[in-house]
Design a protein around this motif. Structure first.
Motif, PDB file in Angstrom:
ATOM      1  N   GLY A 132     -41.006  53.213  64.024  1.00 47.80           N
ATOM      2  CA  GLY A 132     -40.088  52.661  65.090  1.00 47.80           C
ATOM      3  C   GLY A 132     -41.411  52.242  66.273  1.00 47.80           C
ATOM      4  N   ARG A 133     -42.504  52.058  65.864  1.00 50.10           N
ATOM      5  CA  ARG A 133     -43.264  50.922  66.439  1.00 50.10           C
ATOM      6  C   ARG A 133     -43.285  50.230  67.432  1.00 50.10           C
ATOM      7  NH1 ARG A 133     -46.235  55.794  66.948  1.00 50.10           N
ATOM      8  NH2 ARG A 133     -46.871  57.151  65.291  1.00 50.10           N
ATOM      9  N   GLU A 134     -44.151  49.382  67.448  1.00 51.13           N
ATOM     10  CA  GLU A 134     -43.948  48.066  68.342  1.00 51.13           C
ATOM     11  C   GLU A 134     -44.770  46.844  68.075  1.00 51.13           C
ATOM     12  OE1 GLU A 134     -44.700  47.182  72.435  1.00 51.13           O
ATOM     13  OE2 GLU A 134     -43.018  49.006  73.463  1.00 51.13           O
ATOM     14  N   SER A 135     -45.893  47.626  66.774  1.00 48.67           N
ATOM     15  CA  SER A 135     -46.358  46.412  66.247  1.00 48.67           C
ATOM     16  C   SER A 135     -45.922  46.867  64.205  1.00 48.67           C
ATOM     17  CB  SER A 135     -48.027  47.178  65.911  1.00 48.67           C
ATOM     18  OG  SER A 135     -48.164  46.981  67.589  1.00 48.67           O
ATOM     19  N   LEU A 136     -45.851  45.823  63.920  1.00 45.62           N
ATOM     20  CA  LEU A 136     -45.753  45.582  62.311  1.00 45.62           C
ATOM     21  C   LEU A 136     -46.674  44.889  61.636  1.00 45.62           C
ATOM     22  CD1 LEU A 136     -43.439  46.188  60.495  1.00 45.62           C
ATOM     23  CD2 LEU A 136     -42.669  43.991  60.945  1.00 45.62           C
ATOM     24  N   ILE A 137     -47.061  46.076  59.983  1.00 50.12           N
ATOM     25  CA  ILE A 137     -47.540  45.043  59.868  1.00 50.12           C
ATOM     26  C   ILE A 137     -46.733  44.356  58.512  1.00 50.12           C
ATOM     27  CG2 ILE A 137     -49.318  45.172  57.653  1.00 50.12           C
ATOM     28  CD1 ILE A 137     -50.617  47.617  58.844  1.00 50.12           C
ATOM     29  N   LEU A 138     -46.768  43.436  58.519  1.00 45.70           N
ATOM     30  CA  LEU A 138     -45.496  42.767  57.491  1.00 45.70           C
ATOM     31  C   LEU A 138     -47.009  41.863  56.559  1.00 45.70           C
ATOM     32  CD1 LEU A 138     -42.957  41.067  57.186  1.00 45.70           C
ATOM     33  CD2 LEU A 138     -43.625  39.307  58.634  1.00 45.70           C
ATOM     34  N   PHE A 139     -46.418  42.640  55.358  1.00 41.01           N
ATOM     35  CA  PHE A 139     -47.218  42.938  54.225  1.00 41.01           C
ATOM     36  C   PHE A 139     -46.423  41.643  52.807  1.00 41.01           C
ATOM     37  CE2 PHE A 139     -49.922  45.385  50.767  1.00 41.01           C
ATOM     38  CZ  PHE A 139     -50.284  43.878  49.909  1.00 41.01           C
ATOM     39  N   PHE A 140     -47.134  40.447  52.741  1.00 45.18           N
ATOM     40  CA  PHE A 140     -45.891  40.077  51.435  1.00 45.18           C
ATOM     41  C   PHE A 140     -46.788  39.434  50.331  1.00 45.18           C
ATOM     42  CE2 PHE A 140     -45.186  37.250  55.594  1.00 45.18           C
ATOM     43  CZ  PHE A 140     -43.850  36.858  54.916  1.00 45.18           C
ATOM     44  N   GLY A 141     -46.314  40.735  49.049  1.00 45.69           N
ATOM     45  CA  GLY A 141     -46.759  40.986  47.933  1.00 45.69           C
ATOM     46  C   GLY A 141     -47.172  39.451  47.190  1.00 45.69           C
ATOM     47  N   GLY A 142     -47.900  39.611  45.872  1.00 41.58           N
ATOM     48  CA  GLY A 142     -48.187  38.489  45.008  1.00 41.58           C
ATOM     49  C   GLY A 142     -46.502  38.936  43.852  1.00 41.58           C
ATOM     50  N   TRP A 143     -46.700  36.958  42.883  1.00 43.88           N
ATOM     51  CA  TRP A 143     -45.528  37.552  42.217  1.00 43.88           C
ATOM     52  C   TRP A 143     -45.338  38.840  41.035  1.00 43.88           C
ATOM     53  CZ3 TRP A 143     -46.476  37.161  36.827  1.00 43.88           C
ATOM     54  CH2 TRP A 143     -45.750  36.309  35.659  1.00 43.88           C
ATOM     55  N   GLY A 144     -44.083  39.248  40.996  1.00 44.18           N
ATOM     56  CA  GLY A 144     -43.540  40.397  39.942  1.00 44.18           C
ATOM     57  C   GLY A 144     -44.309  41.784  40.518  1.00 44.18           C
ATOM     58  N   VAL A 158     -51.085  53.189  55.994  1.00 46.84           N
ATOM     59  CA  VAL A 158     -51.063  52.961  56.844  1.00 46.84           C
ATOM     60  C   VAL A 158     -51.457  53.239  58.695  1.00 46.84           C
ATOM     61  CG1 VAL A 158     -49.357  51.718  58.668  1.00 46.84           C
ATOM     62  CG2 VAL A 158     -48.661  52.458  55.937  1.00 46.84           C
ATOM     63  N   ALA A 159     -52.052  51.919  59.070  1.00 41.77           N
ATOM     64  CA  ALA A 159     -52.729  52.059  60.420  1.00 41.77           C
ATOM     65  C   ALA A 159     -52.285  52.873  61.731  1.00 41.77           C
ATOM     66  CB  ALA A 159     -53.659  50.363  61.346  1.00 41.77           C
ATOM     67  N   HIS A 160     -52.813  53.600  62.025  1.00 42.83           N
ATOM     68  CA  HIS A 160     -52.044  54.245  63.381  1.00 42.83           C
ATOM     69  C   HIS A 160     -51.169  52.883  64.621  1.00 42.83           C
ATOM     70  CE1 HIS A 160     -50.833  57.290  66.267  1.00 42.83           C
ATOM     71  NE2 HIS A 160     -51.758  56.627  66.969  1.00 42.83           N
ATOM     72  N   GLY A 161     -49.961  53.561  64.775  1.00 42.49           N
ATOM     73  CA  GLY A 161     -49.307  52.977  65.648  1.00 42.49           C
ATOM     74  C   GLY A 161     -48.834  51.814  65.071  1.00 42.49           C
ATOM     75  N   PHE A 215     -56.352  47.086  49.342  1.00 41.58           N
ATOM     76  CA  PHE A 215     -55.597  47.549  50.030  1.00 41.58           C
ATOM     77  C   PHE A 215     -55.330  48.220  50.683  1.00 41.58           C
ATOM     78  CE2 PHE A 215     -53.840  44.088  46.119  1.00 41.58           C
ATOM     79  CZ  PHE A 215     -54.015  42.804  47.414  1.00 41.58           C
ATOM     80  N   SER A 216     -56.055  49.127  50.033  1.00 43.51           N
ATOM     81  CA  SER A 216     -55.651  50.937  51.239  1.00 43.51           C
ATOM     82  C   SER A 216     -56.878  50.542  52.342  1.00 43.51           C
ATOM     83  CB  SER A 216     -56.432  51.556  50.450  1.00 43.51           C
ATOM     84  OG  SER A 216     -54.964  52.101  49.253  1.00 43.51           O
ATOM     85  N   GLU A 217     -57.807  49.916  52.262  1.00 41.41           N
ATOM     86  CA  GLU A 217     -58.625  49.755  53.306  1.00 41.41           C
ATOM     87  C   GLU A 217     -57.765  48.845  54.842  1.00 41.41           C
ATOM     88  OE1 GLU A 217     -62.205  48.468  52.458  1.00 41.41           O
ATOM     89  OE2 GLU A 217     -62.717  50.194  51.206  1.00 41.41           O
ATOM     90  N   LEU A 218     -57.363  47.779  53.941  1.00 49.28           N
ATOM     91  CA  LEU A 218     -56.469  46.840  54.749  1.00 49.28           C
ATOM     92  C   LEU A 218     -55.144  46.857  55.938  1.00 49.28           C
ATOM     93  CD1 LEU A 218     -57.167  43.591  52.545  1.00 49.28           C
ATOM     94  CD2 LEU A 218     -58.266  44.254  54.860  1.00 49.28           C
ATOM     95  N   THR A 219     -54.405  48.328  54.669  1.00 48.23           N
ATOM     96  CA  THR A 219     -53.496  48.752  55.206  1.00 48.23           C
ATOM     97  C   THR A 219     -53.494  49.962  56.331  1.00 48.23           C
ATOM     98  OG1 THR A 219     -52.881  49.880  53.885  1.00 48.23           O
ATOM     99  CG2 THR A 219     -51.545  47.940  53.066  1.00 48.23           C
ATOM    100  N   GLY A 220     -54.514  50.668  56.116  1.00 50.25           N
ATOM    101  CA  GLY A 220     -54.819  51.775  56.381  1.00 50.25           C
ATOM    102  C   GLY A 220     -55.753  51.178  58.328  1.00 50.25           C
TER     103      GLY A 220
END
Length: 240
Positions: A10-22, A33-36, A229-234
């Protein structure tokens, strides 16, 4: 397109992650996932249309896109920021957009995957399937030393789906659409990327005008690198 929340509090901010093919959410289930932030993962582009109802309620969006997902995110971004997608009532603020291992020209001899390589994969489809040796070779080239992790988090998707998705993506790429108006802040390029040649990525993101990324960063990484990816999402990646 399919969607799955990897974190929803229920956070106000969102990481919208578009994955690759497959890809699938299984691949990134271990990512912090980063705080907040909540994190919504998008995948399966057999129908690449974006449904704005999935981001209803969020005010700030951080876009993270990988591989062919960069192209799909760019197709979707105009509708996201303008509020023209059903379910999005007002324009959203995109606080940052990060492209990883992909370009706005995903099938291109100079700026993406060479056409002969892409068409070779398409030609190895038979009756809606992708031959297992072709898929195995692709995964080895994609992951490098990270293949063991990838196979232990293998997306639960049928090979028929993967063939249909690749065909749909190729049709979208071949449609002649112009690039969206999204400003890509950062392009992350893996030095060991064997899918999207690093030199092609660099050429694509340093084009003049609005196609240019705000910043390009070289990483010592394969096309798929779970640590990156863990560093980028975190929120612990330090090269912003």
């Amino acid at each position: 397109m399919k969607y799955e929340f990897l974190k929803k509090e229920g956070r106000e901010s969102l990481i919208l992650f578009f994955g690759g093919w497959g890809s699938g959410p299984e691949l990134f289930s271990s990512c912090p996932v980063a705080h907040g932030y909540d994190l919504l993962f998008c995948y399966d582009y057999r129908n690449p249309a974006f449904d704005g109802t999935v981001i209803s309620g969020y005010s700030d969006i951080r876009i993270l896109a990988w591989s062919m997902g960069v192209f799909v995110a760019d197709m979707s971004a105009d509708s996201i920021v303008s509020g023209k997608v059903s379910g999005v009532c007002s324009p959203l603020r995109i606080e940052r957009s990060i492209a990883v291992g992909g370009t706005l020209f995903p099938v291109d001899d100079r700026f993406g995957i060479p056409r002969s390589v892409f068409s070779g994969t398409l030609e190895n489809m038979s009756d809606g399937r992708i031959a297992d040796p072709v898929l195995s070779k692709f995964r080895r080239r994609m992951c490098g030393k990270g293949l063991e992790y990838y196979m232990s988090h293998l997306p639960r998707r049928r090979t028929e789906e993967l063939a249909e998705e690749l065909d749909a993506l190729y049709s979208a790429v071949s449609s002649g659409r112009s690039c969206g108006s999204l400003r890509w802040d950062i392009a992350v390029i893996g030095e060991n990327d064997l899918i999207f040649p690093p030199s092609n990525q660099l050429a694509a993101w340093t084009l003049p005008g609005r196609l240019r990324a705000g910043k390009t960063v070289m990483e010592h990484a394969a096309h798929f690198d779970i640590n990156l990816f863990s560093e980028l999402t975190g929120g612990t990646w330090t090269k912003y």
